[in-house]
Design a protein around this motif. Structure first.
Motif, PDB file in Angstrom:
ATOM      1  N   UNK A   1       0.832  -1.206   0.000  1.00 32.49           N
ATOM      2  CA  UNK A   1       0.000   0.000   0.000  1.00 32.49           C
ATOM      3  C   UNK A   1       0.865   1.253   0.000  1.00 32.49           C
ATOM      4  N   UNK A   2       1.889   1.278   0.858  1.00 31.24           N
ATOM      5  CA  UNK A   2       2.778   2.433   0.915  1.00 31.24           C
ATOM      6  C   UNK A   2       3.523   2.637  -0.397  1.00 31.24           C
ATOM      7  N   UNK A   3       3.953   1.489  -1.002  1.00 30.29           N
ATOM      8  CA  UNK A   3       4.716   1.594  -2.246  1.00 30.29           C
ATOM      9  C   UNK A   3       3.865   2.113  -3.397  1.00 30.29           C
ATOM     10  N   UNK A   4       2.557   1.875  -3.343  1.00 29.68           N
ATOM     11  CA  UNK A   4       1.686   2.249  -4.464  1.00 29.68           C
ATOM     12  C   UNK A   4       1.213   3.702  -4.394  1.00 29.68           C
ATOM     13  N   UNK A   5       1.398   4.336  -3.240  1.00 33.60           N
ATOM     14  CA  UNK A   5       0.924   5.707  -3.094  1.00 33.60           C
ATOM     15  C   UNK A   5       1.810   6.672  -3.870  1.00 33.60           C
ATOM     16  N   UNK A   6       1.186   7.723  -4.448  1.00 36.33           N
ATOM     17  CA  UNK A   6       1.938   8.706  -5.212  1.00 36.33           C
ATOM     18  C   UNK A   6       2.577   9.774  -4.341  1.00 36.33           C
ATOM     19  N   UNK A   7       2.110   9.957  -3.106  1.00 35.76           N
ATOM     20  CA  UNK A   7       2.688  10.957  -2.234  1.00 35.76           C
ATOM     21  C   UNK A   7       3.739  10.326  -1.337  1.00 35.76           C
ATOM     22  N   UNK A   8       4.707  11.138  -0.940  1.00 32.67           N
ATOM     23  CA  UNK A   8       5.781  10.633  -0.097  1.00 32.67           C
ATOM     24  C   UNK A   8       5.305  10.409   1.325  1.00 32.67           C
ATOM     25  N   UNK A   9       5.728   9.296   1.916  1.00 31.48           N
ATOM     26  CA  UNK A   9       5.353   8.952   3.289  1.00 31.48           C
ATOM     27  C   UNK A   9       6.575   8.401   4.002  1.00 31.48           C
ATOM     28  N   UNK A  10       6.792   8.876   5.206  1.00 32.62           N
ATOM     29  CA  UNK A  10       7.820   8.286   6.052  1.00 32.62           C
ATOM     30  C   UNK A  10       7.372   8.352   7.507  1.00 32.62           C
ATOM     31  N   UNK A  11       7.925   7.461   8.322  1.00 33.78           N
ATOM     32  CA  UNK A  11       7.604   7.422   9.734  1.00 33.78           C
ATOM     33  C   UNK A  11       8.810   7.787  10.562  1.00 33.78           C
ATOM     34  N   UNK A  12       8.578   8.367  11.723  1.00 29.61           N
ATOM     35  CA  UNK A  12       9.655   8.736  12.632  1.00 29.61           C
ATOM     36  C   UNK A  12       9.307   8.250  14.035  1.00 29.61           C
ATOM     37  N   UNK A  13      10.351   7.996  14.832  1.00 32.43           N
ATOM     38  CA  UNK A  13      10.152   7.617  16.232  1.00 32.43           C
ATOM     39  C   UNK A  13      10.179   8.856  17.099  1.00 32.43           C
ATOM     40  N   UNK A  14      10.202   8.656  18.413  1.00 33.46           N
ATOM     41  CA  UNK A  14      10.144   9.789  19.320  1.00 33.46           C
ATOM     42  C   UNK A  14      11.405  10.639  19.294  1.00 33.46           C
ATOM     43  N   UNK A  15      12.477  10.141  18.697  1.00 36.70           N
ATOM     44  CA  UNK A  15      13.696  10.937  18.541  1.00 36.70           C
ATOM     45  C   UNK A  15      13.775  11.612  17.175  1.00 36.70           C
ATOM     46  N   UNK A  16      12.744  11.430  16.368  1.00 33.04           N
ATOM     47  CA  UNK A  16      12.721  12.042  15.054  1.00 33.04           C
ATOM     48  C   UNK A  16      13.463  11.263  13.996  1.00 33.04           C
ATOM     49  N   UNK A  17      13.872  10.010  14.322  1.00 39.45           N
ATOM     50  CA  UNK A  17      14.602   9.199  13.348  1.00 39.45           C
ATOM     51  C   UNK A  17      13.630   8.444  12.460  1.00 39.45           C
ATOM     52  N   UNK A  18      14.004   8.280  11.201  1.00 35.84           N
ATOM     53  CA  UNK A  18      13.135   7.623  10.210  1.00 35.84           C
ATOM     54  C   UNK A  18      13.037   6.138  10.505  1.00 35.84           C
ATOM     55  N   UNK A  19      11.792   5.634  10.553  1.00 37.95           N
ATOM     56  CA  UNK A  19      11.558   4.210  10.787  1.00 37.95           C
ATOM     57  C   UNK A  19      11.113   3.495   9.524  1.00 37.95           C
ATOM     58  N   UNK A  20      10.496   4.206   8.596  1.00 43.17           N
ATOM     59  CA  UNK A  20      10.148   3.623   7.306  1.00 43.17           C
ATOM     60  C   UNK A  20       9.959   4.761   6.311  1.00 43.17           C
ATOM     61  N   UNK A  21      10.075   4.441   5.036  1.00 42.43           N
ATOM     62  CA  UNK A  21       9.930   5.438   3.982  1.00 42.43           C
ATOM     63  C   UNK A  21       9.461   4.731   2.717  1.00 42.43           C
ATOM     64  N   UNK A  22       8.579   5.318   1.995  1.00 43.07           N
ATOM     65  CA  UNK A  22       8.079   4.676   0.778  1.00 43.07           C
ATOM     66  C   UNK A  22       8.849   5.182  -0.448  1.00 43.07           C
ATOM     67  N   UNK A  23       8.736   4.507  -1.591  1.00 51.27           N
ATOM     68  CA  UNK A  23       9.499   4.892  -2.787  1.00 51.27           C
ATOM     69  C   UNK A  23       9.197   6.306  -3.260  1.00 51.27           C
ATOM     70  N   UNK A  24       7.944   6.750  -3.139  1.00 49.14           N
ATOM     71  CA  UNK A  24       7.598   8.109  -3.582  1.00 49.14           C
ATOM     72  C   UNK A  24       8.373   9.160  -2.792  1.00 49.14           C
ATOM     73  N   UNK A  25       8.529   8.921  -1.483  1.00 46.51           N
ATOM     74  CA  UNK A  25       9.288   9.861  -0.664  1.00 46.51           C
ATOM     75  C   UNK A  25      10.752   9.883  -1.084  1.00 46.51           C
TER      76      UNK A  25
END
Length: 398
Positions: free
Chosen positions: A13-37
């Motif tokens: 689902x994340x890979x198919x989205x046209x908009x960029x998406x990423x997740x961060x933890x409580x320290x602001x570090x990236x936990x996941x990122x999709x290809x659009x991002x």
């Protein structure tokens, strides 16, 4: 469905989205990122995962100022537990270039506890360029409209100036013609009348002479009629009372002429404040011609039974002439009064405008017409004897 299957579906689902998406933890570090991002940011997955995303893509404002992490709306989403949406900020690519982005940040909850945030963003650069182009086009169009409006306004001003000048020239020509008619043709008619009378007195009343005397008397009457008509023509061209006694007397004289020549019930009121001299030159001519046009319209078109005429001149703080004519006639629609061929109405407006005057017409079919002229008066020299029309008096109903 197993947890692994669910994770795979989420990944698809994340890979198919046209908009960029990423997740961060409580320290602001990236936990996941999709290809659009990754595509929008110009990074590879390994260069993003585990990195502080504010320091990586959100570190600087569009004007080059440092963007403190404590002010970052993305991080406030998990620190305050409240979502946010920003319509226009810049994010930075791996090559050091920035792009305008619209982004939203929502906290990630695990059993009611905030564990991080998910951020979605889109590149709005194309939209910004389109908006800038639209603004540029609108600005250019507004500038063209303003320039064209200024040109039209200038052309209208020049046209009005020329019309005013042409009217002044016409009035001068009317004055010249009236004087020449009076001096030349009037003198000839008076001389002819005197010669005819002289001849009639010297014809003996015998034989065929009574017929000759009758002919002389007839010729005398025709000359008298010609003199009367000549006087009317001269008055129409340029009323001498306007030059000799001033505007106030000329307006009252014109009103009385209208009363005597019509079968209407006319109420006339005239009030001129003491010490207000009648205007001279073009202003006086404009007022007089407007008054003539108003009365002419009443006589020709109104089909009225009653007419009320009020002429008032106030003094301080500035002398102003108020000319008001009301009738109970057939009236006219606003469309008819504003028609392109309503030359009389247009003429009144054009005569008043150069002197700061204003003509208003209130009318409706079957409800009569009220024409009002408000003309500011300027001090134009002293008052010659006979210039003022019985100050502080009223002329009652006629």
């Amino acid at each position: 469905m197993s947890a692994a299957d669910l994770a795979d579906r989420h990944s698809l689902l994340l890979d198919s989205l046209g908009e960029g998406i990423f997740g961060i933890d409580l320290d602001g570090r990236c936990t996941f990122v999709n290809p659009a991002a990754l595509r929008l940011l110009g990074h590879r997955t390994g260069a993003v995962l585990g990195r502080n995303m504010h320091e990586l893509v959100h570190h600087t404002h569009a004007d080059g100022r440092h963007y403190p992490e404590c002010d970052c709306p993305i991080f406030k989403a998990f620190r305050l537990g409240a979502p946010c949406r920003i319509d226009d900020e810049v994010l930075w690519r791996a090559d050091g270039t920035a792009f305008h982005a619209e982004y939203a940040s929502h906290p990630i909850l695990d059993q009611g506890r905030v564990v991080g945030a998910v951020v979605s963003f889109v590149d709005i650069g194309e939209r910004k360029r389109a908006e800038a182009l639209l603004r540029q086009t609108n600005d250019a169009l507004e500038q063209r409209v303003a320039e064209r409006t200024a040109q039209l306004s200038s052309a209208l001003t020049r046209l009005r100036d020329r019309a005013h000048h042409a009217e002044a020239v016409r009035e001068q020509e009317r004055t010249r013609i009236a004087r020449e008619i009076h001096d030349e043709l009037g003198s000839l008619l008076v001389a002819l009348k005197m010669d005819t009378d002289w001849l009639a007195r010297r014809l003996p009343a015998t034989g065929e002479q009574p017929a000759l005397q009758a002919k002389c008397l007839g010729m005398g009457r025709m000359i008298d009629t010609a003199v009367d008509n000549l006087g009317r023509i001269i008055t129409d061209l340029r009323p001498s009372i306007l030059d000799h006694q001033g505007l106030w007397a000329a307006l009252e004289w014109q009103a009385q002429e209208f009363i005597e020549s019509s079968e209407l019930r006319v109420e006339l009121q005239v009030h001129v404040a003491a010490g207000v001299p009648p205007p001279q030159g073009g202003r006086a001519i404009a007022v007089f011609r407007i008054f003539q046009e108003i009365l002419s319209n009443v006589a020709r078109h109104a089909q009225a039974r009653q007419v009320a005429i009020r002429i008032a001149v106030d003094d301080p703080p500035g002398p102003v002439l108020y000319l008001d004519v009301r009738d109970d006639g057939v009236g006219a629609s606003a469309e008819r009064l504003g028609a392109p061929r309503s030359y009389g109405v247009m003429g009144m407006h054009e005569r008043a405008a150069p002197f700061g005057g204003r003509v208003t017409i209130d009318s409706a079919p079957g409800q009569g017409t009220r024409v009002r002229l408000v003309m500011p008066l300027e001090a134009e020299g002293g008052i010659a004897p006979g210039d003022r029309l019985r100050p502080d008096t009223d002329v009652g109903s006629t």
